[in-house]
Design an enzyme around this catalytic site. Sequence first.
Site, PDB file in Angstrom:
ATOM      1  N   TYR A 145       2.764  10.083  -1.583  1.00 18.75           N
ATOM      2  CA  TYR A 145       2.130   9.354  -0.488  1.00 18.75           C
ATOM      3  C   TYR A 145       1.845  10.283   0.700  1.00 18.75           C
ATOM      4  O   TYR A 145       0.758  10.267   1.283  1.00 18.75           O
ATOM      5  CB  TYR A 145       3.042   8.205  -0.081  1.00 18.75           C
ATOM      6  CG  TYR A 145       2.557   7.349   1.056  1.00 18.75           C
ATOM      7  CD1 TYR A 145       1.545   6.411   0.863  1.00 18.75           C
ATOM      8  CD2 TYR A 145       3.130   7.443   2.317  1.00 18.75           C
ATOM      9  CE1 TYR A 145       1.113   5.602   1.911  1.00 18.75           C
ATOM     10  CE2 TYR A 145       2.710   6.644   3.367  1.00 18.75           C
ATOM     11  CZ  TYR A 145       1.698   5.724   3.157  1.00 18.75           C
ATOM     12  OH  TYR A 145       1.276   4.928   4.201  1.00 18.75           O
ATOM     13  N   LYS A 158      -1.826  11.193   2.201  1.00 18.81           N
ATOM     14  CA  LYS A 158      -2.182  10.856   3.580  1.00 18.81           C
ATOM     15  C   LYS A 158      -2.532  12.100   4.392  1.00 18.81           C
ATOM     16  O   LYS A 158      -3.368  12.044   5.298  1.00 18.81           O
ATOM     17  CB  LYS A 158      -1.039  10.081   4.233  1.00 18.81           C
ATOM     18  CG  LYS A 158      -0.867   8.662   3.691  1.00 18.81           C
ATOM     19  CD  LYS A 158      -2.119   7.834   3.865  1.00 18.81           C
ATOM     20  CE  LYS A 158      -1.883   6.351   3.608  1.00 18.81           C
ATOM     21  NZ  LYS A 158      -3.141   5.562   3.729  1.00 18.81           N
TER      22      LYS A 158
END
Length: 319
Positions: free
Chosen positions: A188, A192
């Site tokens: 993640y 991002k």
Amino acid sequence: MEKGTRADMAVDTGAGAGSGLCAGRVVVVTGAGRGLGRAHALAFAAEGARLVVNDLGVGLDGAPAPDSPAAQVVEEIRALGGEAVAHGGDIATTEGAASLVATALDTFGRLDTLVNNAGFLRDRMLVNLDEGDWDAVMRVHLKGHFLPLKHAAAHWRAEAKAGRTSSARVVNTSSGAGLLGSVGQGNYSAAKAGIVGLTLVAAAEMGRYGVQVNAVAPAARTRMTEATFASAMAAPEDGFDAMAPENVSPVVVWLGSSASDGVTGRVFEAEAGRITVMEGWRPGPTADKAARWTPAEAGEAARELLGRAEAPGAVYGSG
């Protein structure tokens, strides 16, 4: 309830009736069936925008769920006098991303703002993170930003070449995890962080066509954060709900409007009642020998430079 004009429509976003900031604009929001995406869609509608509400309707892990919530958000908007249409395609595929842009053009005749918001989690410590979980998160977050942006940008470039000036906007969704890292979220955090890089490149490339590209790093209560940070995300019994997703939407709506003219290539952190301009990598203390260093010399210089540098931000979840 009687249907009013888009500019007069008031949606309960926690900030009262809209002012018509986005009147006449057509806005696409991905992952808009729940959480932040839903809040953004309602907030744009309150400001007079016409919406394409995208949501694939999957669970937290990206697996298919029985019903897509996109249609429910569309009904909410329509019940309050707005205009919206649902899109249930997979925006991490070329076909889905192309149909997303086509839905806006075919339904409303134009596209002004793209808000890339869709995503999910598959949290693991790095030693337990398998390739499938890495690929799945990268696909939805990073590829799911790239493909809608690519197809929207192609449309806006064609408009510019045809002599039709755009006031187009893209708002991408990064995270504090992408800016600082987050323990247990290597996939993640990497995705991002990649979105920030994509935002900077798109802002530089698309400015000539009248397109501004920015990103937000939100902190709010969603299906993802409720499970990971349960105590911090809990809603209070009374008073200001600092973690309500609606708190993030005002800056997203402003960035997605023509009022944000001149703002591009920036990242804003939004949490509770706070908005912060995030400042990324930039040169810090430097040493220049004007010749090649030995490893020992390089180490000594690096230590000296670190003593003069600002300390990095804390990694999320590091204790």
